[in-house]
Design a protein around this motif. Structure first.
Motif, PDB file in Angstrom:
ATOM      1  N   UNK A 192      13.964  -9.289 -16.175  1.00  0.00           N
ATOM      2  CA  UNK A 192      13.473  -7.963 -15.843  1.00  0.00           C
ATOM      3  C   UNK A 192      13.547  -7.089 -17.082  1.00  0.00           C
ATOM      4  N   UNK A 193      12.472  -6.409 -17.385  1.00  0.00           N
ATOM      5  CA  UNK A 193      12.480  -5.433 -18.467  1.00  0.00           C
ATOM      6  C   UNK A 193      12.467  -4.040 -17.872  1.00  0.00           C
ATOM      7  N   UNK A 194      13.277  -3.154 -18.441  1.00  0.00           N
ATOM      8  CA  UNK A 194      13.420  -1.794 -17.937  1.00  0.00           C
ATOM      9  C   UNK A 194      13.033  -0.807 -19.030  1.00  0.00           C
ATOM     10  N   UNK A 195      12.197   0.161 -18.692  1.00  0.00           N
ATOM     11  CA  UNK A 195      11.734   1.162 -19.650  1.00  0.00           C
ATOM     12  C   UNK A 195      12.047   2.541 -19.098  1.00  0.00           C
ATOM     13  N   UNK A 196      12.902   3.267 -19.820  1.00  0.00           N
ATOM     14  CA  UNK A 196      13.292   4.616 -19.420  1.00  0.00           C
ATOM     15  C   UNK A 196      12.371   5.654 -20.059  1.00  0.00           C
ATOM     16  N   UNK A 197      12.156   6.763 -19.336  1.00  0.00           N
ATOM     17  CA  UNK A 197      11.348   7.861 -19.856  1.00  0.00           C
ATOM     18  C   UNK A 197      11.767   9.162 -19.181  1.00  0.00           C
ATOM     19  N   UNK A 216       8.538  -0.150  -8.157  1.00  0.00           N
ATOM     20  CA  UNK A 216       9.540  -0.765  -9.059  1.00  0.00           C
ATOM     21  C   UNK A 216      10.119   0.258 -10.025  1.00  0.00           C
ATOM     22  N   UNK A 217      10.509   1.410  -9.495  1.00  0.00           N
ATOM     23  CA  UNK A 217      10.976   2.502 -10.338  1.00  0.00           C
ATOM     24  C   UNK A 217      12.233   3.121  -9.736  1.00  0.00           C
ATOM     25  N   UNK A 218      13.169   3.477 -10.609  1.00  0.00           N
ATOM     26  CA  UNK A 218      14.349   4.229 -10.200  1.00  0.00           C
ATOM     27  C   UNK A 218      14.341   5.556 -10.950  1.00  0.00           C
ATOM     28  N   UNK A 261      14.395  11.802 -14.909  1.00  0.00           N
ATOM     29  CA  UNK A 261      14.247  10.562 -15.656  1.00  0.00           C
ATOM     30  C   UNK A 261      13.647   9.485 -14.757  1.00  0.00           C
ATOM     31  N   UNK A 262      12.861   8.612 -15.370  1.00  0.00           N
ATOM     32  CA  UNK A 262      12.270   7.484 -14.659  1.00  0.00           C
ATOM     33  C   UNK A 262      12.634   6.193 -15.373  1.00  0.00           C
ATOM     34  N   UNK A 263      12.735   5.122 -14.606  1.00  0.00           N
ATOM     35  CA  UNK A 263      13.014   3.797 -15.159  1.00  0.00           C
ATOM     36  C   UNK A 263      12.078   2.819 -14.466  1.00  0.00           C
ATOM     37  N   UNK A 264      11.134   2.289 -15.213  1.00  0.00           N
ATOM     38  CA  UNK A 264      10.146   1.367 -14.663  1.00  0.00           C
ATOM     39  C   UNK A 264      10.565  -0.065 -14.940  1.00  0.00           C
ATOM     40  N   UNK A 265      10.548  -0.890 -13.911  1.00  0.00           N
ATOM     41  CA  UNK A 265      10.913  -2.301 -14.038  1.00  0.00           C
ATOM     42  C   UNK A 265       9.654  -3.162 -14.097  1.00  0.00           C
ATOM     43  N   UNK A 266       9.783  -4.280 -14.776  1.00  0.00           N
ATOM     44  CA  UNK A 266       8.613  -5.109 -15.075  1.00  0.00           C
ATOM     45  C   UNK A 266       8.226  -6.069 -13.964  1.00  0.00           C
ATOM     46  N   UNK A 299      17.458   8.005  -7.059  1.00  0.00           N
ATOM     47  CA  UNK A 299      16.590   7.512  -5.996  1.00  0.00           C
ATOM     48  C   UNK A 299      15.778   6.347  -6.548  1.00  0.00           C
ATOM     49  N   UNK A 300      15.091   5.643  -5.656  1.00  0.00           N
ATOM     50  CA  UNK A 300      14.293   4.505  -6.110  1.00  0.00           C
ATOM     51  C   UNK A 300      13.068   4.339  -5.227  1.00  0.00           C
TER      52      UNK A 300
END
Length: 116
Positions: A2-7, A77-79, A20-25, A71-72
């Motif tokens: 799993x790759x996680x990208x924060x923004x 696929x985002x937290x 903040x958002x964290x998108x999972x691959x 929250x998620x």
């Protein structure tokens, strides 16, 4: 894997808010409990908030309780981490990861700076 990208980080004044958002691959993201972590300059990385795989239970560090909300969205696929009433001591690089964390999942993080 799993790759996680924060923004969503940035510069904000004390008392301000950021989301903040964290998108999972990949879709397997939904089986993991997730956490937001942060690391301030010269300090160890600390756990800020956690959420169970289904989103039904959350926990927070005492330092952010009542100000931050995790929250998620398992379809997207985002937290998320909603941060309100920000303080200068919230300044850090914020990361998402599974909870417990997995070394392979650390991303680049997103910088949050709280300053006037």
């Amino acid at each position: 894997q799993v790759q996680l990208v924060e923004s969503g980080g940035g510069l904000v004044q004390p008392g301000g808010s950021l989301r903040l958002s964290c998108a999972a691959s990949r879709s397997l993201f939904s089986i993991y409990a997730m956490g937001w972590y942060r690391q301030a300059p010269g300090k160890q990385r600390e756990l800020v908030a956690t959420i169970t795989s289904g989103g039904g239970s959350t926990n927070y560090a005492d330092s952010v309780k009542g100000r931050f909300t995790i929250s998620r969205d398992n379809v997207q696929n985002t937290v998320y981490l909603q941060m309100n009433s920000l303080k200068p001591e919230d300044t850090a690089v914020y990361y998402c990861n599974s909870h417990p964390s997995r070394a392979a999942y650390w991303g680049q993080g997103t910088q949050v700076t709280v300053s006037s």
